[in-house]
Write a protein that holds these residues in place. Structure first.
Motif, PDB file in Angstrom:
ATOM      1  N   LEU A 363       0.868  -1.178   0.000  1.00  0.00           N
ATOM      2  CA  LEU A 363       0.000   0.000   0.000  1.00  0.00           C
ATOM      3  C   LEU A 363       0.900   1.221   0.000  1.00  0.00           C
ATOM      4  CD1 LEU A 363      -2.923   1.149   0.303  1.00  0.00           C
ATOM      5  CD2 LEU A 363      -2.431   1.295   2.758  1.00  0.00           C
ATOM      6  N   LYS A 364       0.766   2.055  -1.044  1.00  0.00           N
ATOM      7  CA  LYS A 364       1.473   3.331  -1.034  1.00  0.00           C
ATOM      8  C   LYS A 364       0.444   4.447  -0.875  1.00  0.00           C
ATOM      9  CE  LYS A 364       2.205   3.879  -6.082  1.00  0.00           C
ATOM     10  NZ  LYS A 364       3.264   4.116  -7.086  1.00  0.00           N
ATOM     11  N   ASP A 365       0.642   5.192   0.196  1.00  0.00           N
ATOM     12  CA  ASP A 365      -0.293   6.245   0.597  1.00  0.00           C
ATOM     13  C   ASP A 365       0.396   7.580   0.379  1.00  0.00           C
ATOM     14  OD1 ASP A 365      -2.207   7.824   1.713  1.00  0.00           O
ATOM     15  OD2 ASP A 365      -2.082   6.966   3.732  1.00  0.00           O
ATOM     16  N   ARG A 366      -0.014   8.266  -0.674  1.00  0.00           N
ATOM     17  CA  ARG A 366       0.605   9.557  -0.973  1.00  0.00           C
ATOM     18  C   ARG A 366       0.146  10.618   0.012  1.00  0.00           C
ATOM     19  NH1 ARG A 366      -0.827   9.278  -6.787  1.00  0.00           N
ATOM     20  NH2 ARG A 366       0.689   7.936  -7.826  1.00  0.00           N
ATOM     21  N   GLY A 369      -2.590  12.843  -1.293  1.00  0.00           N
ATOM     22  CA  GLY A 369      -2.948  12.003  -2.422  1.00  0.00           C
ATOM     23  C   GLY A 369      -3.654  10.746  -1.978  1.00  0.00           C
ATOM     24  N   PRO A 370      -4.011   9.875  -2.941  1.00  0.00           N
ATOM     25  CA  PRO A 370      -4.774   8.670  -2.619  1.00  0.00           C
ATOM     26  C   PRO A 370      -3.872   7.562  -2.078  1.00  0.00           C
ATOM     27  CG  PRO A 370      -4.348   8.746  -4.968  1.00  0.00           C
ATOM     28  CD  PRO A 370      -3.811  10.034  -4.397  1.00  0.00           C
ATOM     29  N   ALA A 371      -4.495   6.567  -1.473  1.00  0.00           N
ATOM     30  CA  ALA A 371      -3.817   5.344  -1.052  1.00  0.00           C
ATOM     31  C   ALA A 371      -4.085   4.276  -2.109  1.00  0.00           C
ATOM     32  CB  ALA A 371      -4.317   4.890   0.318  1.00  0.00           C
ATOM     33  N   LEU A 372      -3.026   3.718  -2.685  1.00  0.00           N
ATOM     34  CA  LEU A 372      -3.132   2.774  -3.791  1.00  0.00           C
ATOM     35  C   LEU A 372      -2.507   1.440  -3.391  1.00  0.00           C
ATOM     36  CD1 LEU A 372      -1.958   5.245  -6.579  1.00  0.00           C
ATOM     37  CD2 LEU A 372      -4.318   4.664  -5.993  1.00  0.00           C
ATOM     38  N   SER A 373      -3.236   0.350  -3.580  1.00  0.00           N
ATOM     39  CA  SER A 373      -2.766  -0.955  -3.146  1.00  0.00           C
ATOM     40  C   SER A 373      -2.391  -1.831  -4.338  1.00  0.00           C
ATOM     41  CB  SER A 373      -3.840  -1.666  -2.311  1.00  0.00           C
ATOM     42  OG  SER A 373      -5.005  -1.895  -3.088  1.00  0.00           O
TER      43      SER A 373
END
Length: 471
Positions: A363-366, A369-373
């Motif tokens: 999970l990268k949480d900017r 910005g949005p959290a993208l899994s």
């Protein structure tokens, strides 16, 4: 179609002299060479004949952690191609409980060491390993394209002990991939980094000329050791071992489209890692440069320590390696200069016999910005010395597919699944040198909103010739 295949194979042949990469290993004792018709039986090997002068399992003051189930690690190793060296013993670090992956990451001990050539040089023991891929890929759909290109990596590792408590490892790794150009090669739904000042979309960037220059020192304390890893170019303690160093991805010619979720930090300009390890556990933390490498791949960038990460790894037996990690990256993407990133990963790796697998979540949480899994499942089965089958399934939420601000789909998040499978036929050449010939095919599942840009049912395929020192 045949012309690109021939170009790819010829280019790989020209690159072969430059390819050497490695991890440390002690060879097996000189047993009679196996025949092509039967795999190596490790259970029949006389482990009492091994040279323990370099690593004595019976001495508790050596920096190597106590081994875990040695017969399991040796018996679970895959059948190697004829004339290949059989890695079995690790110098200084790793061993039966686990093996060293990229940076300071761990792999299951049963996966075996990265395959290559060992050289004695006084008190030092050197290991060289490398490869050159000749690849032709045709990425399908409206946004796909085709290309013949060469991937390469060379690695040299040097290990020695200082007394009974201190162990030093030096590692260098390089690639000639910058020669393929800043835009790299086509890879449908891959994003990350820039070329010619523009974000790369549906392409994989090349690796830098210098991929690693590192030193690691271990000091034995009781049943474990403390260690420090320092590198002007290296890899922090974040995520599983990088995809090029995983047995589960050994014959995959293209990078994962989830690369920038799991292991985009495997080339980082400035890393310092400190940790404590035993045979079963490793806890570590890193300070490193958060910004990913720029598009100028031939140089070494200025090191900086502006980001951090922590990682815990558990290797309960020789078959398993489980890790959890978290990091705070300072402005990692050039195309998102004002956004930091909180990245969390977890992975489970399993190895037994010729089977190696990796299952991972990220999970990268900017910020902002949005959290993208992202999810990854990857496996390779080396059926015998010649035949190997492999596959990879990825699912990722990506908001970088339409970087043009004027596009109606700009900044929208789309969840895409890619499923790829392939086959490789392995042929020994001489000593540890060998070649693998194979191919892959990939299909995709995606939202209907992407049909206009990508087509309804894109299909991609690749052919490859992989020359390797340690196949």
């Amino acid at each position: 179609m045949y012309r690109p295949m021939l170009l790819a194979g010829a280019a790989a042949s020209l690159m072969l002299p430059h390819a050497v990469r490695a991890q440390m290993a002690m060879p097996m004792p000189a047993d009679p060479a196996p025949t092509d018709s039967a795999p190596m039986n490790h259970a029949q090997m006389d482990h009492g004949k091994m040279d323990h002068a370099v690593k004595d399992h019976a001495r508790p003051d050596r920096i190597m952690p106590d081994p875990v189930m040695p017969p399991m690690a040796h018996d679970a190793m895959p059948a190697m191609p004829a004339m290949s060296e059989m890695p079995a013993m690790t110098m200084g670090m790793g061993g039966d409980a686990y093996q060293m992956g990229s940076g300071t990451a761990r792999l299951p001990g049963a996966e075996g060491m990265m395959r290559g050539r060992m050289i004695h040089a006084g008190d030092w023991m050197l290991m060289a390993h490398g490869y050159a891929w000749g690849v032709y890929t045709d990425q399908g759909g409206k946004r796909g394209s085709d290309k013949a290109f060469v991937e390469s990596m060379a690695m040299l590792m040097a290990d020695r002990d200082y007394g009974d408590r201190v162990h030093l490892q030096l590692r260098g790794m390089a690639s000639l991939e910058p020669a393929m150009g800043a835009r790299g090669y086509p890879n449908l739904f891959a994003t990350g980094e820039v070329a010619n000042g523009q974000p790369l979309v549906d392409r994989q960037h090349p690796h830098d000329l210098v991929m690693e220059l590192s030193a690691r020192a271990d000091y034995r304390i009781g049943d474990g050791s403390v260690f420090v890893y320092a590198a002007p170019v290296g890899e922090p303690a974040l995520g599983p071992s990088a995809f090029m160093h995983r047995g589960s991805a050994r014959y995959q010619p293209l990078s994962p489209i989830t690369h920038h979720w799991f292991d985009s930090t495997h080339i980082t300009y400035g890393v310092v890692t400190a940790g404590y390890q035993t045979g079963a556990f490793q806890l570590e933390g890193s300070a490193f440069k958060g910004r990913e490498p720029d598009e100028y791949r031939w140089n070494i960038e200025s090191p900086k320590l502006d980001s951090w990460s922590v990682r815990g790894t558990w290797t309960p037996t020789a078959n398993w390696a489980l890790q959890v990690s978290h990091g705070r990256l300072n402005s990692p993407e050039e195309s998102h200069p004002g956004e930091d990133e909180n990245r969390t990963t977890a992975s489970v790796q399993y190895a037994n016999g010729g089977l190696t697998t990796t299952f991972a979540y990220a999970l990268k949480d900017r910020a902002p910005g949005p959290a993208l899994s992202a999810l990854l499942a990857e496996a390779t089965w080396e059926i015998d010395r010649h035949h190997a089958v492999f596959g990879r399934v990825e699912n990722v939420a990506n908001d970088e597919l339409f970087p043009n601000e004027a596009d109606a789909l700009h900044d929208r998040t789309f969840r895409v699944t890619r499923a790829e499978t392939g086959y490789a036929y392995r042929i020994p050449i001489s000593g540890p040198f060998g070649v693998a010939l194979g191919g892959t095919v990939a299909a995709y599942a995606k939202p209907a909103a992407l049909d206009a840009a990508y087509g309804a049912h894109p299909v991609s395929w690749s052919l490859f010739t992989k020359f390797a020192l340690g196949l």
